[in-house]
Scaffold this motif. Structure first.
Motif, PDB file in Angstrom:
ATOM      1  N   LEU A 189     -69.411  49.257 -16.477  1.00 55.97           N
ATOM      2  CA  LEU A 189     -69.400  48.487 -15.229  1.00 55.97           C
ATOM      3  C   LEU A 189     -68.835  47.086 -15.452  1.00 55.97           C
ATOM      4  N   SER A 190     -69.175  46.488 -16.587  1.00 57.31           N
ATOM      5  CA  SER A 190     -68.649  45.158 -16.902  1.00 57.31           C
ATOM      6  C   SER A 190     -67.136  45.207 -17.073  1.00 57.31           C
ATOM      7  N   ALA A 191     -66.642  46.224 -17.769  1.00 57.64           N
ATOM      8  CA  ALA A 191     -65.197  46.361 -17.968  1.00 57.64           C
ATOM      9  C   ALA A 191     -64.476  46.490 -16.635  1.00 57.64           C
ATOM     10  N   ALA A 199     -61.876  51.985 -18.428  1.00 62.80           N
ATOM     11  CA  ALA A 199     -63.013  51.241 -18.968  1.00 62.80           C
ATOM     12  C   ALA A 199     -63.308  51.619 -20.409  1.00 62.80           C
ATOM     13  N   GLU A 200     -62.954  52.832 -20.784  1.00 69.87           N
ATOM     14  CA  GLU A 200     -63.211  53.286 -22.148  1.00 69.87           C
ATOM     15  C   GLU A 200     -62.435  52.485 -23.193  1.00 69.87           C
ATOM     16  N   ILE A 205     -66.858  49.214 -26.462  1.00 67.93           N
ATOM     17  CA  ILE A 205     -67.185  50.638 -26.482  1.00 67.93           C
ATOM     18  C   ILE A 205     -66.033  51.537 -26.924  1.00 67.93           C
ATOM     19  N   HIS A 206     -64.853  50.982 -27.096  1.00 69.64           N
ATOM     20  CA  HIS A 206     -63.693  51.835 -27.363  1.00 69.64           C
ATOM     21  C   HIS A 206     -63.822  52.623 -28.669  1.00 69.64           C
ATOM     22  N   HIS A 207     -64.665  52.123 -29.596  1.00 68.00           N
ATOM     23  CA  HIS A 207     -64.825  52.775 -30.884  1.00 68.00           C
ATOM     24  C   HIS A 207     -65.795  53.944 -30.850  1.00 68.00           C
ATOM     25  N   ARG A 231     -62.603  54.484 -11.627  1.00 65.47           N
ATOM     26  CA  ARG A 231     -62.653  53.158 -10.995  1.00 65.47           C
ATOM     27  C   ARG A 231     -63.904  53.050 -10.141  1.00 65.47           C
ATOM     28  N   PHE A 232     -64.282  51.809  -9.819  1.00 70.03           N
ATOM     29  CA  PHE A 232     -65.449  51.580  -8.975  1.00 70.03           C
ATOM     30  C   PHE A 232     -65.330  52.324  -7.641  1.00 70.03           C
ATOM     31  N   THR A 233     -66.413  52.935  -7.225  1.00 77.46           N
ATOM     32  CA  THR A 233     -66.585  53.288  -5.822  1.00 77.46           C
ATOM     33  C   THR A 233     -67.228  52.085  -5.129  1.00 77.46           C
ATOM     34  N   ASP A 234     -67.320  52.148  -3.809  1.00 77.51           N
ATOM     35  CA  ASP A 234     -68.011  51.074  -3.091  1.00 77.51           C
ATOM     36  C   ASP A 234     -69.457  50.979  -3.559  1.00 77.51           C
ATOM     37  N   THR A 235     -70.083  52.131  -3.795  1.00 77.29           N
ATOM     38  CA  THR A 235     -71.470  52.140  -4.269  1.00 77.29           C
ATOM     39  C   THR A 235     -71.576  51.511  -5.649  1.00 77.29           C
ATOM     40  N   GLY A 236     -70.620  51.830  -6.523  1.00 74.59           N
ATOM     41  CA  GLY A 236     -70.632  51.260  -7.867  1.00 74.59           C
ATOM     42  C   GLY A 236     -70.462  49.761  -7.862  1.00 74.59           C
ATOM     43  N   ARG A 237     -69.531  49.282  -7.054  1.00 72.22           N
ATOM     44  CA  ARG A 237     -69.326  47.836  -6.993  1.00 72.22           C
ATOM     45  C   ARG A 237     -70.544  47.129  -6.414  1.00 72.22           C
ATOM     46  N   ALA A 238     -71.138  47.720  -5.404  1.00 74.92           N
ATOM     47  CA  ALA A 238     -72.341  47.122  -4.815  1.00 74.92           C
ATOM     48  C   ALA A 238     -73.489  47.116  -5.820  1.00 74.92           C
ATOM     49  N   THR A 239     -73.593  48.169  -6.624  1.00 75.76           N
ATOM     50  CA  THR A 239     -74.630  48.217  -7.649  1.00 75.76           C
ATOM     51  C   THR A 239     -74.432  47.106  -8.664  1.00 75.76           C
ATOM     52  N   LYS A 240     -73.208  46.921  -9.123  1.00 75.53           N
ATOM     53  CA  LYS A 240     -72.906  45.848 -10.064  1.00 75.53           C
ATOM     54  C   LYS A 240     -73.238  44.487  -9.459  1.00 75.53           C
TER      55      LYS A 240
END
Length: 283
Positions: A189-191, A199-200, A205-207, A231-240
């Motif tokens: 989520l931060s990435a 994001a991977e 976390i890439h390792h 990528r973020f959904t609207d729900t994901g962005r709101a959660t972050k």
């Protein structure tokens, strides 16, 4: 820009994070701390990181450090704890961390800022805030509260800023737990919040094994937090956004110790310090 008659609110906690974080980052980004750790005999960056940051907790086993740090993958802590303490006392690592971090600040800030009354005042006010918050539920912050506060203004500013960083971090973990976001998920989520895609590829976390990352991404998709392209959904962005807002809210207690005038003064005195550090990316 300065502020006037601020009260301890989530807005203040966010502003203080922006001002103090560059001070803390010298520990991880500048050379002096690594050099101090190497001089002690630590075999690499992560030995010194885990040995010094975890030391205020005492000689606890790896799974306790893993729990307190929260966002490292299974097994990462155990590669360093307790081995990093076996020949180097934890207190020595803590002292080296402080020496190196203070040396970085002195180099980057230069003699004029280092010797200024403003820096000394910022150190005093930051320490007042950092030593005033309740410790309940704040494992890393409580550990740092057991350490002596340095007398030197530069070291004191770094130490107290780092105490506040750990206090904020403890609250951030609480916010993540409330949202049922695990440590690796938090990095994803931060990435995405930073515009990193995929994001991977994020450096934290890439390792990790591909199957581990795939499972994390699949779990976030199943919960509707990311889409099929990662990528973020609207729900994901709101959660972050909710997690960050709660983190700010939980980070306010230290600033209850400062009057509105003291908060204004602290922000004013920190601004040139932060600007000088940001100009070098705290390196």
């Amino acid at each position: 820009m300065g502020t006037t008659h601020l009260e301890p609110t989530a807005h203040v906690a966010r502003r203080m994070f922006e001002l103090l974080e560059p001070i803390c980052l010298v520990t991880f980004l500048a050379d002096e701390c690594n050099e101090e750790m190497a001089a002690l005999g630590h075999r690499g960056y992560w030995d010194g990181y885990f040995a010094s940051r975890a030391a205020p907790l005492g000689r606890v086993p790896a799974h306790v450090v893993h729990a307190a740090f929260y966002n490292f993958a299974d097994g990462e802590v155990a590669r360093h704890i307790p081995r990093a303490w076996e020949t180097i006392p934890p207190a020595a690592s803590v002292a080296a961390r402080e020496r190196g971090s203070a040396a970085s600040l002195r180099r980057i800030l230069g003699d004029e800022l280092v010797g200024s009354p403003g820096l000394a005042r910022a150190a005093d006010l930051t320490t007042k805030a950092a030593t005033s918050a309740p410790t309940e539920g704040r494992m890393m912050y409580a550990g740092m509260r057991t350490l002596d506060v340095p007398g030197d203004p530069v070291a004191r500013l770094w130490h107290s800023a780092t105490m506040l960083r750990e206090h904020r971090g403890d609250g951030h973990i609480a916010a993540l737990l409330g949202a049922r976001i695990g440590g690796t998920e938090a990095h994803v989520l931060s990435a995405l919040d930073q515009g990193i895609h995929p994001a991977e590829s994020f450096g934290r976390i890439h390792h990790l094994p591909e199957e581990r990352l795939a499972a994390v991404m699949d779990g976030l998709r199943a919960r509707g937090l990311i889409d099929s392209e990662g990528r973020f959904t609207d729900t994901g962005r709101a959660t972050k956004q909710r997690i960050e807002a709660l983190t700010d809210d939980l980070a306010t207690p230290p600033y209850d110790a400062l009057s509105p005038a003291e908060l204004d003064e602290l922000i004013t005195e920190l601004q040139p310090i932060t600007a000088a550090l940001k100009a070098t990316d705290s390196r």
